[in-house]
Design a protein around this motif. Structure first.
Motif, PDB file in Angstrom:
ATOM      1  N   PRO A 199       0.803  -1.240   0.050  1.00  4.79           N
ATOM      2  CA  PRO A 199       0.060   0.047   0.147  1.00  4.79           C
ATOM      3  C   PRO A 199       0.752   1.238   0.042  1.00  4.79           C
ATOM      4  N   ALA A 200       0.637   2.018  -0.931  1.00  2.00           N
ATOM      5  CA  ALA A 200       1.424   3.588  -1.102  1.00  2.00           C
ATOM      6  C   ALA A 200       1.028   4.243   0.325  1.00  2.00           C
ATOM      7  N   ALA A 201       0.165   4.236   1.101  1.00  2.00           N
ATOM      8  CA  ALA A 201      -0.272   4.777   2.172  1.00  2.00           C
ATOM      9  C   ALA A 201       0.608   4.615   3.340  1.00  2.00           C
ATOM     10  N   LEU A 202       1.310   3.508   3.305  1.00  4.01           N
ATOM     11  CA  LEU A 202       2.130   2.987   4.449  1.00  4.01           C
ATOM     12  C   LEU A 202       3.514   3.705   4.582  1.00  4.01           C
ATOM     13  N   ASP A 203       3.757   4.141   3.415  1.00  4.74           N
ATOM     14  CA  ASP A 203       5.252   4.928   3.471  1.00  4.74           C
ATOM     15  C   ASP A 203       4.632   6.533   3.470  1.00  4.74           C
ATOM     16  N   ALA A 204       3.732   6.695   2.688  1.00  4.20           N
ATOM     17  CA  ALA A 204       3.155   8.173   2.745  1.00  4.20           C
ATOM     18  C   ALA A 204       2.813   8.663   4.379  1.00  4.20           C
ATOM     19  N   ASP A 205       1.744   7.777   4.771  1.00  2.00           N
ATOM     20  CA  ASP A 205       1.152   8.455   6.115  1.00  2.00           C
ATOM     21  C   ASP A 205       1.315   7.633   7.344  1.00  2.00           C
ATOM     22  N   GLY A 206       2.021   6.171   6.934  1.00  2.00           N
ATOM     23  CA  GLY A 206       2.327   5.611   8.327  1.00  2.00           C
ATOM     24  C   GLY A 206       1.263   4.368   8.560  1.00  2.00           C
ATOM     25  N   LEU A 207       1.718   3.504   9.533  1.00  2.00           N
ATOM     26  CA  LEU A 207       0.774   2.167   9.739  1.00  2.00           C
ATOM     27  C   LEU A 207      -0.416   2.690  10.168  1.00  2.00           C
ATOM     28  N   ARG A 208      -0.586   3.727  11.041  1.00  2.00           N
ATOM     29  CA  ARG A 208      -1.848   3.964  11.227  1.00  2.00           C
ATOM     30  C   ARG A 208      -2.966   4.264  10.316  1.00  2.00           C
ATOM     31  N   ALA A 209      -2.515   5.172   9.332  1.00  2.00           N
ATOM     32  CA  ALA A 209      -3.463   5.516   7.948  1.00  2.00           C
ATOM     33  C   ALA A 209      -3.521   4.287   7.373  1.00  2.00           C
ATOM     34  N   ALA A 210      -2.681   3.197   7.084  1.00  2.00           N
ATOM     35  CA  ALA A 210      -2.888   2.199   6.395  1.00  2.00           C
ATOM     36  C   ALA A 210      -3.811   1.298   7.053  1.00  2.00           C
TER      37      ALA A 210
ATOM     38  N   GLY B  14       3.561   4.820  20.295  1.00  2.00           N
ATOM     39  CA  GLY B  14       4.251   6.149  20.283  1.00  2.00           C
ATOM     40  C   GLY B  14       4.768   6.599  18.849  1.00  2.00           C
ATOM     41  N   ARG B  15       6.137   6.541  19.062  1.00  2.00           N
ATOM     42  CA  ARG B  15       6.912   6.707  17.775  1.00  2.00           C
ATOM     43  C   ARG B  15       6.618   5.979  16.496  1.00  2.00           C
ATOM     44  N   ARG B  16       6.767   6.498  15.429  1.00  2.00           N
ATOM     45  CA  ARG B  16       6.513   5.388  14.193  1.00  2.00           C
ATOM     46  C   ARG B  16       7.638   4.677  14.097  1.00  2.00           C
ATOM     47  N   PRO B  17       7.286   3.319  14.187  1.00  2.00           N
ATOM     48  CA  PRO B  17       8.390   2.277  13.978  1.00  2.00           C
ATOM     49  C   PRO B  17       9.027   2.226  12.569  1.00  2.00           C
TER      50      PRO B  17
END
Length: 384
Positions: free
Chosen positions: A260-271, A290-293
């Motif tokens: 998913p492109a959203a994983l790189d763009a917006d992170g795990l939560r958005a995906a 907390g912080r982005r993995p």
């Protein structure tokens, strides 16, 4: 509250350790007799009787589980040679008995403190004691010092238990390196297998989905070109347009499942929120990390959730799925629970591939899916 729970758990572990030390002391006495009989009857050829070795291994495993549950001792694998298990029990019994003695002193001191408090509050002193405030203060001071020493003794016993089990039952540095090399070799081969499985799945999706759509689209366009009736040609063009739209949707679906492109763009939560929106069953996301993995951890967590949600919708006949993502230290914890019929097979293609993917990152994947449900899939991924 958390500190109280940790202290209470450690006390329970020490109490159980004192009880098991008594059992192990009895076993060692009987084992010594078994050793002597086995040595004489076999003329020195058999050092450890089979029954003694089996019971010693079982008792050592009980101790390992006790320390893992109550004293948080990790990194000690199961399965020990009989002599190593016996050596551990021989060293461990005095420690357990000493811990029991310290616990008895603690109980005795607390009982005396309760009795003194009762005398002081009610005024019913013994005839030879009397309402002497100096005596009470002296007893309280001495009791406080003894309580401190007793608690320090319990802390020391717990530390000695941890050190003993690690030094006796944990693998040596060379064994740990060999096991690590074997794990890396296995995980590397499993990652290659997982990549091949993923390629086959993509090829199957393209062949059964997008390719069939494109074949149908080509046929519709060909029929429209050959049609002599303008109305018929227009209807075929309309059908071709609709088929092209469905082919685009299938292609987007395949590309989304690939990565998913959203994983790189917006992170795990958005995906994961997108996964919830696209799911056939209601999905609740509880994201508290907390912080982005790191990217590789996000990717593994994403595919764990995707596979679990897909299985819940297709096979478990679930009506609701709950996804929890949290972070404890350097570990990212992912928990997916559905209210379906259960019976998920951890060795099946999808879950086995996830296990390999998670293991490649030194993580752990657990599947708990009894018949009748619920199904709980947990993944622990190191972020360090």
């Amino acid at each position: 509250m958390r500190v109280t729970a940790i202290v209470l758990r450690a006390l329970i572990g020490l109490v159980l350790g004192a009880v098991t030390a008594v059992v192990e002391a009895v076993f060692l006495v009987l084992a010594a007799l078994g050793f002597a009989y086995s040595f004489v009857s076999s003329r020195g050829e058999r050092a450890v009787p089979r029954m003694v070795g089996t019971v010693a291994g079982w008792l050592a495993e009980v101790e390992r589980k006790r320390l893992e549950i109550f004293l948080r001792v990790d990194g000690v694998p199961g399965g020990y040679p009989p002599l190593r298990a016996l050596a551990y029990l021989v060293l461990r019994v005095p420690v357990g008995l000493l811990g029991g003695a310290v616990l008895l002193l603690l109980v005795y001191g607390l009982a005396l403190a309760a009795l003194l408090l009762y005398w002081w509050t009610t005024g019913t002193y013994p005839p030879d004691y009397g309402p002497n405030a100096e005596r009470l203060l002296a007893a309280a001071g001495v009791g406080g010092v003894l309580l401190f020493l007793d608690l320090q003794g319990l802390v020391g016993i717990a530390a000695l238990e941890r050190r003993l089990v690690r030094s006796c039952l944990a693998p040596s540095s060379r064994q740990a390196y060999e096991q690590r090399i074997a794990q890396l070799s296995t995980s590397r081969a499993e990652v290659v297998d997982a990549i091949d499985d993923e390629r086959r799945r993509i090829e199957r999706d393209l062949h059964d989905g997008v390719q069939q759509r494109l074949v149908g689209l080509s046929m519709l366009i060909g029929r429209a070109r050959r049609a002599r009736d303008p109305d018929r040609a227009a209807d075929l063009v309309r059908q071709a347009h609709e088929e092209a739209q469905r082919a685009l949707e299938d292609l987007r679906e395949v590309s989304w499942r690939v990565y998913p492109a959203a994983l790189d763009a917006d992170g795990l939560r958005a995906a994961l929120e997108t996964v919830a929106e696209r799911s056939a069953v209601p999905v609740t996301i509880d994201y508290t990390a907390g912080r982005r993995p790191p990217g590789r951890v996000e990717t593994a967590a994403y595919f764990v959730v995707c596979e679990a949600v897909t299985n819940a919708a297709k096979h478990a006949r679930a009506e609701r799925v709950t996804v929890q993502v949290s972070q404890e230290g350097i570990m990212l914890r992912v928990r997916i629970e559905d209210d379906g019929i259960g019976g998920a097979d951890p060795t099946g293609g999808g879950l086995a591939g996830l296990t390999r993917r998670v293991a490649a990152l030194d993580g752990r994947l657990g599947v708990d899916s009894p018949l009748g449900g619920p199904t709980v899939i947990t993944a622990e991924l190191p972020c360090g």
